[in-house]
Each structure stands twice: as structure tokens, then as C-alpha cells.
Motif scaffolding. Structure first.
Motif, PDB file in Angstrom:
ATOM      1  N   THR A 115       0.840  -1.196   0.000  1.00  7.24           N
ATOM      2  CA  THR A 115       0.000   0.000   0.000  1.00  7.24           C
ATOM      3  C   THR A 115       0.876   1.248   0.000  1.00  7.24           C
ATOM      4  OG1 THR A 115      -1.785  -1.142   1.144  1.00  7.24           O
ATOM      5  CG2 THR A 115      -1.793   1.263   1.257  1.00  7.24           C
ATOM      6  N   ARG A 116       1.867   1.257   0.844  1.00  2.59           N
ATOM      7  CA  ARG A 116       2.776   2.404   0.929  1.00  2.59           C
ATOM      8  C   ARG A 116       3.534   2.589  -0.389  1.00  2.59           C
ATOM      9  NH1 ARG A 116       7.325   2.231   5.440  1.00  2.59           N
ATOM     10  NH2 ARG A 116       7.974   0.569   4.076  1.00  2.59           N
ATOM     11  N   GLN A 117       3.946   1.484  -0.990  1.00  2.00           N
ATOM     12  CA  GLN A 117       4.664   1.574  -2.262  1.00  2.00           C
ATOM     13  C   GLN A 117       3.764   2.166  -3.347  1.00  2.00           C
ATOM     14  OE1 GLN A 117       6.128  -2.128  -3.971  1.00  2.00           O
ATOM     15  NE2 GLN A 117       7.940  -1.023  -4.638  1.00  2.00           N
ATOM     16  N   ALA A 118       2.546   1.690  -3.437  1.00  2.00           N
ATOM     17  CA  ALA A 118       1.610   2.217  -4.433  1.00  2.00           C
ATOM     18  C   ALA A 118       1.326   3.696  -4.180  1.00  2.00           C
ATOM     19  CB  ALA A 118       0.313   1.409  -4.416  1.00  2.00           C
ATOM     20  N   GLU A 119       1.202   4.079  -2.937  1.00  2.00           N
ATOM     21  CA  GLU A 119       0.946   5.490  -2.617  1.00  2.00           C
ATOM     22  C   GLU A 119       2.122   6.375  -3.025  1.00  2.00           C
ATOM     23  OE1 GLU A 119      -0.067   5.292   1.530  1.00  2.00           O
ATOM     24  OE2 GLU A 119      -2.150   4.744   1.092  1.00  2.00           O
ATOM     25  N   ARG A 120       3.361   5.891  -2.863  1.00  2.00           N
ATOM     26  CA  ARG A 120       4.528   6.676  -3.295  1.00  2.00           C
ATOM     27  C   ARG A 120       4.528   6.839  -4.813  1.00  2.00           C
ATOM     28  NH1 ARG A 120       7.051   3.405   0.308  1.00  2.00           N
ATOM     29  NH2 ARG A 120       8.159   2.268  -1.333  1.00  2.00           N
ATOM     30  N   ILE A 121       4.196   5.774  -5.531  1.00  2.00           N
ATOM     31  CA  ILE A 121       4.104   5.855  -6.995  1.00  2.00           C
ATOM     32  C   ILE A 121       3.032   6.858  -7.386  1.00  2.00           C
ATOM     33  CG2 ILE A 121       3.486   4.581  -9.095  1.00  2.00           C
ATOM     34  CD1 ILE A 121       4.683   2.061  -7.650  1.00  2.00           C
ATOM     35  N   HIS A 122       1.860   6.732  -6.789  1.00  2.00           N
ATOM     36  CA  HIS A 122       0.717   7.612  -7.063  1.00  2.00           C
ATOM     37  C   HIS A 122       1.077   9.081  -6.815  1.00  2.00           C
ATOM     38  CE1 HIS A 122      -3.433   9.079  -6.951  1.00  2.00           C
ATOM     39  NE2 HIS A 122      -3.185   9.575  -5.759  1.00  2.00           N
ATOM     40  N   LYS A 123       1.636   9.357  -5.661  1.00  2.00           N
ATOM     41  CA  LYS A 123       1.971  10.739  -5.279  1.00  2.00           C
ATOM     42  C   LYS A 123       3.013  11.326  -6.234  1.00  2.00           C
ATOM     43  CE  LYS A 123       3.776  13.476  -1.469  1.00  2.00           C
ATOM     44  NZ  LYS A 123       4.336  13.452  -0.121  1.00  2.00           N
ATOM     45  N   THR A 124       4.037  10.557  -6.550  1.00  2.00           N
ATOM     46  CA  THR A 124       5.091  11.048  -7.428  1.00  2.00           C
ATOM     47  C   THR A 124       4.561  11.327  -8.823  1.00  2.00           C
ATOM     48  OG1 THR A 124       6.760   9.843  -6.157  1.00  2.00           O
ATOM     49  CG2 THR A 124       7.367  10.542  -8.380  1.00  2.00           C
ATOM     50  N   CYS A 125       3.801  10.401  -9.367  1.00  2.00           N
ATOM     51  CA  CYS A 125       3.280  10.574 -10.732  1.00  2.00           C
ATOM     52  C   CYS A 125       2.297  11.729 -10.826  1.00  2.00           C
ATOM     53  CB  CYS A 125       2.627   9.291 -11.219  1.00  2.00           C
ATOM     54  SG  CYS A 125       3.823   8.002 -11.558  1.00  2.00           S
ATOM     55  N   ASN A 126       1.483  11.900  -9.823  1.00  2.00           N
ATOM     56  CA  ASN A 126       0.507  12.984  -9.852  1.00  2.00           C
ATOM     57  C   ASN A 126       1.145  14.359  -9.718  1.00  2.00           C
ATOM     58  OD1 ASN A 126      -1.650  11.346 -10.333  1.00  2.00           O
ATOM     59  ND2 ASN A 126      -2.335  11.264  -8.212  1.00  2.00           N
ATOM     60  N   SER A 127       2.405  14.401  -9.293  1.00  2.00           N
ATOM     61  CA  SER A 127       3.086  15.688  -9.162  1.00  2.00           C
ATOM     62  C   SER A 127       3.778  16.117 -10.456  1.00  2.00           C
ATOM     63  CB  SER A 127       4.113  15.623  -8.028  1.00  2.00           C
ATOM     64  OG  SER A 127       5.205  14.790  -8.392  1.00  2.00           O
ATOM     65  N   LEU A 128       3.744  15.260 -11.483  1.00  2.00           N
ATOM     66  CA  LEU A 128       4.432  15.549 -12.745  1.00  2.00           C
ATOM     67  C   LEU A 128       3.441  15.888 -13.856  1.00  2.00           C
ATOM     68  CD1 LEU A 128       6.933  12.568 -12.664  1.00  2.00           C
ATOM     69  CD2 LEU A 128       7.408  14.955 -12.084  1.00  2.00           C
ATOM     70  N   PRO A 129       3.813  16.799 -14.745  1.00  2.00           N
ATOM     71  CA  PRO A 129       2.917  17.122 -15.864  1.00  2.00           C
ATOM     72  C   PRO A 129       2.834  15.996 -16.898  1.00  2.00           C
ATOM     73  CG  PRO A 129       4.957  18.367 -16.042  1.00  2.00           C
ATOM     74  CD  PRO A 129       5.008  17.633 -14.732  1.00  2.00           C
ATOM     75  N   HIS A 130       3.924  15.217 -17.033  1.00  2.00           N
ATOM     76  CA  HIS A 130       3.932  14.079 -17.957  1.00  2.00           C
ATOM     77  C   HIS A 130       5.098  13.165 -17.597  1.00  2.00           C
ATOM     78  CE1 HIS A 130       7.511  15.279 -20.235  1.00  2.00           C
ATOM     79  NE2 HIS A 130       7.086  16.516 -20.024  1.00  2.00           N
TER      80      HIS A 130
END
Length: 119
Positions: free
Chosen positions: A85-100
Motif C-alpha cells: 500500500t505504501r509503495q503504491a501510494e509513493r508511486i501515485h503521489k510522485t506521478c501525480n506531481s508531474l505534468p507528464h
């Protein structure tokens, strides 16, 4: 985001990313599991589908990214983390902070024990 999870990414991470709203296609669902496909083919397939590769295979995909002359949708390399869960949340947070993610290589690291321990 559209992700392509290779064979070594834990299914529990895939499940959590889907719960967070991401579209994740696994190599198994794509009919490409247990075939010992070269990493180049995994990246090519993800690129054809306009999906970002998710993998724990850090060394090989980092080299592939550096050597690749072909545009890709992105590569995310992760360290092993038993807290899916923590790993998926880190992926989610990082990707959502990028324009592409086009042609980018992102590293998602498991926090060290000292950084998660409170004094």
C-alpha cells in the motif's frame, strides 16, 4: 495514469494503484507472462500501448533507458517494499506531481527504517 506492470511487480501494488484510480495492465493480463521476454520487448510493448513501465528491475531498465534511442511513455523503477500500500501510494503521489512522464525514468525508493522511525 496508464501503467504497464512487468512480471516482477507485486500484484498487491497493482491492486492498490487501481484502487487509487490508475489504469494498470499487467504482463500476465497482456498474455506476456512466463515467456522470458527481454526487457527491450517489455518497453516496446508498453510504448506501443502508451503505458508507463512499472518494474522492480532497476538496473536493467535504467540501462535500457540510458541506451534507448526510442521514445517511450516512461519508466518507473522501484525498490522492493513489503508494504504494498505504501509503495503504491509513493508511486501515485510522485506521478501525480508531474505534468507528464514521456521519456522519463523515475526512481521510487522504499524509505529507510531511520526515516520512518520517530524519536
Amino acid at each position: 495514469m496508464l501503467f504497464y506492470a512487468d512480471e516482477n511487480l507485486p500484484l498487491d501494488v497493482v491492486t492498490e494503484l487501481r484502487r487509487l484510480g490508475h489504469d494498470v495492465l499487467t504482463a500476465f493480463e497482456d498474455g506476456r507472462a512466463n515467456r522470458r521476454l527481454p526487457d527491450e520487448e517489455v518497453l516496446t510493448r508498453a510504448t506501443e500501448l502508451k503505458r508507463i513501465v512499472l518494474t522492480l528491475n532497476r538496473r536493467d531498465f535504467r540501462l535500457l533507458h540510458q541506451q534507448s534511442q526510442v521514445a517511450h511513455a516512461g519508466i518507473i523503477i522501484c525498490t522492493q517494499d513489503s508494504d504494498f500500500t505504501r509503495q503504491a501510494e509513493r508511486i501515485h503521489k510522485t506521478c501525480n506531481s508531474l505534468p507528464h512522464m514521456d521519456n522519463q525514468l523515475l526512481r521510487i525508493y522504499r524509505p529507510s527504517a531511520s526515516s520512518t522511525t520517530k524519536s
